[in-house]
Design an enzyme around this catalytic site. Structure first.
Site, PDB file in Angstrom:
ATOM      1  N   ASP A  26       0.789  -1.241   0.000  1.00 46.48           N
ATOM      2  CA  ASP A  26       0.000   0.000   0.000  1.00 46.48           C
ATOM      3  C   ASP A  26       0.817   1.285   0.000  1.00 46.48           C
ATOM      4  O   ASP A  26       1.954   1.334   0.450  1.00 46.48           O
ATOM      5  CB  ASP A  26      -0.992   0.019   1.177  1.00 46.48           C
TER       6      ASP A  26
ATOM      7  N   GLU B  30      -0.460  -2.407   5.074  1.00 45.58           N
ATOM      8  CA  GLU B  30       0.467  -2.341   6.215  1.00 45.58           C
ATOM      9  C   GLU B  30       0.277  -1.031   6.962  1.00 45.58           C
ATOM     10  O   GLU B  30       0.365  -0.985   8.182  1.00 45.58           O
ATOM     11  CB  GLU B  30       1.916  -2.473   5.737  1.00 45.58           C
ATOM     12  N   GLU B  31       0.031   0.041   6.213  1.00 47.48           N
ATOM     13  CA  GLU B  31      -0.024   1.363   6.838  1.00 47.48           C
ATOM     14  C   GLU B  31      -1.161   1.484   7.841  1.00 47.48           C
ATOM     15  O   GLU B  31      -1.085   2.258   8.782  1.00 47.48           O
ATOM     16  CB  GLU B  31      -0.153   2.460   5.775  1.00 47.48           C
TER      17      GLU B  31
ATOM     18  N   HIS C  31       6.798   8.888   5.020  1.00 45.21           N
ATOM     19  CA  HIS C  31       5.461   9.478   5.250  1.00 45.21           C
ATOM     20  C   HIS C  31       5.454  10.993   5.053  1.00 45.21           C
ATOM     21  O   HIS C  31       4.772  11.708   5.780  1.00 45.21           O
ATOM     22  CB  HIS C  31       4.932   9.137   6.663  1.00 45.21           C
TER      23      HIS C  31
HETATM   24 ZN    ZN Z   1       4.883   3.531   6.479  1.00 44.98          ZN
HETATM   25 ZN    ZN Z   2       6.330   1.012   5.517  1.00 45.22          ZN
END
Ligand code: ZN
Ligand code: ZN
Length: 394
Positions: A85, A143-144, A365
């Site tokens: 993702d 995962e996020e 991020h």
């Molecule tokens: Zn991340």
């Molecule tokens: Zn990551």
């Protein structure tokens, strides 16, 4: 019986380099958010299909793709995980493969993980005759949001698997370096809500009310004593109450206060203890003060803990690729990572691949996030060497 010598790890050839870059850039340009990795999963499944993998399943735990490659020699079963993702950010980097999707971006480097795993699958599928055991690839959604690992495990992705391995490219680690933590990699990350209930009333007649603000104030203070009195001074813990909401006016006693917080620690048992105690302490204080408290566990991942023996094998493999001086220690990171669920269930290792770009440092991020693509062949080689080592029946 003495085991046969391990298959050698070759330097990626021109074709492998081309595949790595193409996969990475194509996936980078078309990022998708957690659990919406439809096109990403399609891209992956198409390539795996073309390799003639032994078994492929789509839609595992949401949009996950799972594929097995069976070697022709006896060995162990190793699972390689790659997350799929992107994040809700708009990319600012001026590169030809910039995200085509406004508001969505591969700002954590999961595109790098996908490219490496796809090329690893190609490499291993061509070497089945010398491959011991079986490699299962788990292309994981979300995962996020820490939401994708568990549904894949619940769907049975670990059945028959002996060992697990995963990597994260890291923009604060120089390209060419690798970190293989012997034990703790990343913290647990839990979010919780406490709803403190009293009985509202006139601000001038507190004796006719149960003041939820006063109860909440006691709870906020008492929760910090869990850090100072119930966790070892040698064990890092964070309890943060980041949000306090209640009441409507200066002269009205609030009947309810909502507290929201996060708990971070590197120790699985301590994490369980503290989650229980946060609820108990709040309930106890609220009860003593004639109110009540409800605890809600909103989300959470366990700490990411490597198996020391497996980490040592992966470290040896990494040294074989980048040399002893380039396998460097790093302090555990306070961020969360849902590969932790795989490591809870099977012995394994999560390692960090240096990918710091040239120029100004960038953090994950953020809209400026970039990665040095020279990390791709290094990641592929370390992963190949590590997987071959972990497959070995000893
Ligand atoms: Zn991340
Ligand atoms: Zn990551």
């Amino acid at each position: 019986m003495a085991s046969k010598p391990r298959p050698a790890v070759h330097e990626p050839d021109a074709a492998a380099m081309q595949h790595l870059i193409t996969h990475r850039r194509e996936l980078h340009a078309a990022p998708e958010l957690s659990f919406k990795e439809i096109e990403t999963a399609h891209y992956i499944a198409e390539r795996l299909d073309a390799l003639g993998v032994d078994k492929m399943t789509k839609g595992v735990g949401g949009t996950g793709v799972v594929a097995d490659i069976r070697g022709e020699r006896p060995g162990r079963a190793v699972l390689v995980r790659a997350d799929m993702d992107g994040l809700p950010l708009t990319e600012t980097a001026d590169v030809p493969f910039r995200s085509r999707r406004a508001g969505v971006m591969h700002a954590c480097g999961h595109d790098v993980h996908l490219a490496i795993a796809l090329e690893l699958a190609r490499t291993l599928s061509q070497r089945r005759h010398e491959l011991p055991g079986m490699v299962r690839f788990a292309f994981q959604p979300a995962e996020e949001q820490a939401g994708g690992a568990k549904p894949m495990i619940d769907a049975g992705v670990l059945e028959g698997i002996d060992r697990v391995i995963g990597l994260h490219v890291w923009s604060q680690l120089p390209t060419g370096q690798v970190t293989v933590p012997p034990r703790v990699v990343m913290a647990s990350a839990d979010m919780f809500t406490l709803i403190i209930r009293g009985r509202g009333g006139h601000g001038a007649q507190p004796h006719l009310t149960v003041d939820a603000v006063v109860i909440a104030a006691e709870v906020v203070t008492a929760l910090q004593t869990l850090v100072s009195r119930e966790a070892s001074p040698m064990a890092p813990v964070v309890i943060t109450l980041g949000s306090v909401h209640g009441g409507s006016a200066a002269n009205i006693v609030a009947g309810e206060v909502v507290l929201q917080g996060t708990l971070r620690t590197f120790d699985a048992a301590l994490r369980r203890h503290l989650l229980e105690r946060i609820a108990q302490v709040a309930e106890g204080i609220a009860g003593t003060m004639r109110g009540s408290s409800d605890f809600r566990h909103d989300s959470g991942t366990p700490p990411t803990i490597n198996d020391p023996a497996i980490a040592s094998l992966v470290s040896e493999a990494a040294i074989g690729v980048v040399g002893k001086d380039a396998v460097v220690p790093m302090e555990p990171l306070m961020v969360g990572e849902d590969f932790a669920y795989f490591l809870e269930a099977r012995p394994g290792c999560f390692f960090l691949l240096g990918g710091a770009p040239e120029g100004a440092p960038v953090v994950h991020h953020t809209p400026e996030f970039r990665i040095d693509e020279r990390c791709l062949p290094i990641g592929l080689q370390v992963m190949t060497a590590a997987v071959l080592r972990l497959l070995q029946p000893d």
